[in-house]
Structure formats: structure tokens, C-alpha cells
Write an enzyme that holds these catalytic residues in place. Structure first.
Site, short mmCIF file in Angstrom:
data_model
loop_
_atom_site.label_atom_id
_atom_site.label_comp_id
_atom_site.label_asym_id
_atom_site.label_seq_id
_atom_site.Cartn_x
_atom_site.Cartn_y
_atom_site.Cartn_z
N LEU A 63 0.82 -1.22 0.00
CA LEU A 63 0.00 0.00 0.00
C LEU A 63 0.85 1.28 0.00
O LEU A 63 0.33 2.37 -0.19
CB LEU A 63 -0.97 0.00 1.19
CG LEU A 63 -2.11 -1.01 1.10
CD1 LEU A 63 -3.00 -0.95 2.35
CD2 LEU A 63 -2.97 -0.79 -0.15
N ASN A 94 7.24 -3.02 3.71
CA ASN A 94 8.37 -2.30 3.09
C ASN A 94 8.00 -0.88 2.70
O ASN A 94 8.09 -0.46 1.56
CB ASN A 94 8.95 -3.08 1.90
CG ASN A 94 7.98 -3.28 0.76
OD1 ASN A 94 6.76 -3.21 0.94
ND2 ASN A 94 8.50 -3.51 -0.44
N HIS A 232 4.68 -15.60 -3.45
CA HIS A 232 4.89 -15.51 -4.91
C HIS A 232 5.83 -16.56 -5.51
O HIS A 232 6.89 -16.22 -6.06
CB HIS A 232 5.33 -14.11 -5.34
CG HIS A 232 6.37 -13.40 -4.50
ND1 HIS A 232 7.52 -13.99 -4.07
CD2 HIS A 232 6.43 -12.12 -4.04
CE1 HIS A 232 8.24 -13.10 -3.38
NE2 HIS A 232 7.59 -11.96 -3.35
N ASP A 305 0.37 -9.66 -4.94
CA ASP A 305 1.63 -8.92 -4.84
C ASP A 305 1.49 -7.55 -5.54
O ASP A 305 2.39 -7.12 -6.27
CB ASP A 305 2.82 -9.71 -5.41
CG ASP A 305 4.16 -9.09 -5.03
OD1 ASP A 305 4.19 -8.17 -4.20
OD2 ASP A 305 5.18 -9.55 -5.59
N GLY A 324 8.06 -4.78 -9.97
CA GLY A 324 6.72 -4.79 -9.39
C GLY A 324 5.65 -4.30 -10.33
O GLY A 324 5.89 -3.41 -11.17
N1 LIG Z 1 7.27 -7.92 -6.23
C1 LIG Z 1 7.97 -6.90 -6.64
O1 LIG Z 1 8.46 -6.93 -7.76
N2 LIG Z 1 8.14 -5.80 -5.88
C2 LIG Z 1 7.70 -5.59 -4.53
C3 LIG Z 1 8.54 -6.30 -3.54
C4 LIG Z 1 8.28 -7.78 -3.42
O2 LIG Z 1 7.13 -8.22 -3.42
O3 LIG Z 1 9.22 -8.56 -3.27
C5 LIG Z 1 7.68 -4.10 -4.26
O4 LIG Z 1 7.56 -3.71 -3.08
O5 LIG Z 1 7.71 -3.31 -5.20
ZN LIG Z 2 8.42 -10.35 -2.41
ZN LIG Z 3 5.51 -8.18 -2.37
#
Ligand SMILES: NC(=O)N[C@@H](CC(=O)O)C(=O)O
Ligand SMILES: [Zn+2]
Ligand SMILES: [Zn+2]
EC number: 3.5.2.3
Length: 429
Positions: A63, A94, A232, A305, A324
Site C-alpha cells: 500500500l 516495506n 509468490h 503482490d 513490481g
Molecule cells: N514484487 C515486486 O516486484 N516488488 C515488490 C517487492 C516484493 O514483493 O518482493 C515491491 O515492493 O515493489
Molecule cells: Zn516479495
Molecule cells: Zn511483495
């Protein structure tokens, strides 16, 4: 407040119910589930030809608040969730500052109370600042309400620290969500290591990067008894390791993301940065193994994710853009199109992975439509065909590889605590 849902196909995996029913919601609770309900109601939803399912639960959402509000906020992320059919989302720590102590948990919870239109359950970090060194004060975070711990985005590289974190999680009865990535094997890779990365001249990420840590954490959970959930999973061997872990009685579950059963590293050839995520898109064999794992129950959960990034960040070169993609608003159409329509899963099996299975991992009384239970419900049109359009996303970010993709299945209504928080027709006028 009385809400009557008429003539929908109620799919409730926890009881195995798959029948046309009426459902009456009164004051936030499910009051009746019957063949025909004739009670007066404040609002009636005609759910003919639609699926009526427990509210979807996403164990894996970013978020971005506090700290990265240019990508997403708790408010916009919750709207994106509602539009995707999710009534409960778990948010990863994070952020900046990281969700690693009481104050930040308090902040996220109070923001969610004020601004979110779905249930938001914060995940606390395993280590302070997700640095993989000193453990966070997990105990104090659990007391005020985190649902799990994770250093997602990173792996706790030190096996002893991970083991200590698991022991605490076991004592406090919360799950550990593990992002699996051995940094010593990583070598700066930006996409799956294989024929496509060679052809493109890009640094590759070996499957071993992920598999080594999946194996390690299954070994650690076998010893500690902690509830381990593998995030994931993208590799064929990762699915096999999870299957093996379950076969030896390890307390382990696993999730996959829609992009990992829909796309392969061949899709990276365009060098579209919306094809860049971590773990990366893998090969066709991996996709097949994931679908098999979903079918045979090895993989318990589909999680998004959802990882929003600003368009300026995704406008960098493929090597430099962040990993991501957003996922909340495309999960159900991709699940229906790739898994149900293609014959991999029944509707019941698909919905199970979005509802009761994640609820069991969190040990919460959700993901199940039953008389007396909280009325979190999702209503889905499973057959409508259309092209995904990121311009319509409620998320602040539009970094999706699925723009213009032809899909089937669309969320029509999302109901949280008996209140409609998303109504497709009304909210897209
Ligand atoms: N999945 C991703 O590619 N990025 C995630 C980090 C994560 O889920 O490992 C992020 O916080 O952008
Ligand atoms: Zn991750
Ligand atoms: Zn993640």
C-alpha cells in the site's frame, strides 16, 4: 440496514455450497441464505447469472504508505482492492519508515480506519528496517494487531535470524510470509535467466535464487513448527519443494500470483518495464507446474503482490526500473480466464484460493458466507468479455502488463460489513 442479494450462484468453498440462492444481509451480518427470500429490504441486488462469493482476501499487497504516497496510499489502494473484489487485504511492511514497531503499526491502522473502504491488516517486519539484522519487536506489534510477519522485498539472509523470527512467530501464533531470494546467487539479475535473457543480453535471475530459500525455510519451519507461508512462487522446483514440505508434515503453505500463471519470460522481449517484477516471469514449464500445483492443492492461495510504482519510475530503462506490478484489479479476470476457462480449476477451486484458504492462514473468521457471519461478499460476472484498460484503475499507479488484454470475468459489487463499497455501474459513471 437490509440488503437482499437475489438469485446469485452462491459459491462458498468452506461448506461446498454451489447453488442459486438469495442472501439477506442485516446490519452488517448475514441473516439468511435461502432458496427464496421475500423480506423487504433497503436495497436489492439482482445477482442473476453472477457468482456470489465470500469477500476476497489478498495476503500480499503493497500500500506504500507511509513514505511512498506518490505510488499508492492506503485510501487509493483500498479503492483498488474494492474494485478488484477484495474485502480484506494484508499490507506489506516495506514502507518508509518500515512497519517494524508499534508506532508505525498504529499509524497504518489509524489511516486505514479513516480512509480505507476495505479491511486492512498490517504485516509487521521480521527485522528492524527490513535490514535482515536485528529482529523487530514482534511481540509489541502483535499486541496491537499485525496479522503476520515478513521482510517482503528482501529475504532475511541470515538463517539463524530467520530461525529466531520463526520461533517468535510460533510462540505468538502468527504466520511468517517468506519472500525467497538468496542474495549471494542474485548477481544483479533483472529478468529470468534463460534463453530469452541471453538473447536480450540482460542479466538473469536463476531459479536457484528462489529455490534455495524455499528449501531453507521449509527446513527451518520443520524444526521450529512456525506457520510458514511462501510468497509468490514462480518456479517449477519451488512448487515441488512446497509439495515435498507438505508431504513431510511441515507447517507450510504457498501462494502464486496471476502474472506467474499468465505470462512467461518471452513476454519480456518487448522490454516493457511492466513485465519486470520479482520474482521474474519464468518459462513455460514453470507456468505449467504452477497450474498443476494449483489444481492438486499444493498451492493454497492466489495473492496479487500488488506493487504500484509511479510512471516516472517505470519509464526508466528495463535494467533500472523498479520491480513490481499492480494486481488487485486484474486478479479475478485473470483467474477466470487463465484457470477456469482453460479448465485448470473449477469455480469453487478458484474461489477457495481467494477466500477460505487465506482466511485459514490468517486464522480469521472470514472467507466463508454463513448465517451470523460478517457480511463481506463479492459479486462477480464470470462471463463478460472485455479488454483490460489501466485508465479505469482505481489504483494510483497503472503499471500493469495486462493493458488491452482480452479477458473474461469482472467484479460487479464488493460488500464489506454489509455495505456496498464498490458498485461497478454506479462507480464508473
Ligand atoms: N514484487 C515486486 O516486484 N516488488 C515488490 C517487492 C516484493 O514483493 O518482493 C515491491 O515492493 O515493489
Ligand atoms: Zn516479495
Ligand atoms: Zn511483495
Amino acid at each position: 440496514m437490509k440488503l437482499l442479494i437475489k438469485s446469485g450462484r452462491v459459491i462458498n468453498p468452506s461448506t461446498g455450497l454451489d447453488e442459486i440462492k438469495d442472501i439477506l444481509l442485516i446490519d452488517g451480518l448475514v441473516a439468511k441464505i435461502e432458496d427464496e427470500i421475500l423480506d423487504e429490504a433497503d436495497k436489492i441486488i439482482d445477482a442473476m447469472d453472477f457468482w456470489v462469493t465470500p469477500g476476497l482476501i489478498d495476503l500480499h499487497v503493497h500500500l506504500r504508505e507511509p513514505g511512498f504516497e506518490h505510488k499508492e496510499t492506503i485510501e487509493t489502494g483500498s479503492r483498488s482492492a474494492a474494485k478488484g473484489g477484495f474485502t480484506t487485504i494484508c499490507c506489506m511492511p516495506n514502507t518508509n519508515p518500515a512497519i517494524d514497531c508499534k508506532d508505525v503499526v498504529d499509524f497504518v491502522k489509524s489511516r486505514a480506519r479513516e480512509k480505507a473502504i476495505v479491511n486492512v491488516l498490517p504485516i509487521g517486519s521480521i527485522t528492524k528496517g527490513l535490514k535482515g539484522e536485528e529482529l523487530a519487536n514482534i511481540d509489541e506489534m502483535v499486541k496491537i494487531g499485525i496479522c503476520a510477519i515478513s521482510d517482503d522485498g528482501r529475504t532475511v539472509q541470515n538463517s539463524d535470524s530467520m530461525r529466531q523470527g520463526m520461533k517468535i512467530a510460533k510462540d505468538l501464533n502468527i504466520p511468517v510470509f517468506s519472500h525467497c531470494e538468496d542474495e549471494t546467487l542474485l548477481c544483479g539479475g533483472v529478468m529470468n535467466s534463460g534463453a530469452v535473457s541471453k538473447e536480450l543480453g540482460m542479466d538473469g535471475i536463476l531459479s536457484e535464487v528462489e529455490n534455495v530459500i524455499i528449501a531453507r525455510d521449509i527446513v527451518l519451519t520443520k524444526g521450529t513448527g512456525a506457520k510458514l507461508h511462501i510468497c509468490h512462487i514462480s518456479t517449477s522446483l519451488g512448487v515441488d519443494l512446497l509439495r515435498f514440505g507438505k508431504s513431510i508434515g511441515a507447517n507450510v503453505t504457498g501462494e502464486v500470483c496471476p502474472h506467474h500463471f499468465t505470462l512467461t519470460d518471452k513476454d519480456v522481449s518487448s522490454l516493457d518495464t511492466n513485465m519486470k517484477m520479482n520474482p521474474p516471469l519464468r518459462g513455460q514449464d514453470d507456468v505449467e507446474a504452477i497450474k498443476m500445483g494449483l489444481k492438486d492443492g499444493t498451492i493454497d492461495v492466489i495473492a496479487t503482490d500488488h506493487a504500484p510504482h509511479h510512471k516516472d519510475e517505470k519509464s526508466l530503462s528495463f535494467s533500472n526500473a523498479p520491480f513490481g506490478i499492480v494486481g488487485l484489479e486484474t486478479a479475478i479476470p485473470l483467474g477466470i480466464t487463465e484457470l477456469v476457462k482453460e479448465g485448470w480449476l473449477t469455480p469453487m477451486e478458484l474461489i477457495e484460493k481467494f477466500t477460505i484458504n487465506p482466511a485459514k492462514i490468517l486464522d480469521i473468521d472470514k472467507g466463508d458466507i454463513g448465517v451470523g457471519k460478517i457480511a463481506d461478499i463479492t459479486i462477480i460476472n464470470p462471463s463478460v468479455e472485455y479488454k483490460i484498460d489501466v485508465k479505469g484503475f482505481a489504483s494510483k499507479s497503472k503499471n500493469s502488463p495486462f493493458h488491452n488484454r482480452l479477458v473474461n470475468g469482472r467484479v460487479e459489487y464488493t460488500i464489506v460489513n454489509g455495505e456496498v463499497v464498490y458498485d461497478r455501474i454506479k462507480d464508473n459513471k
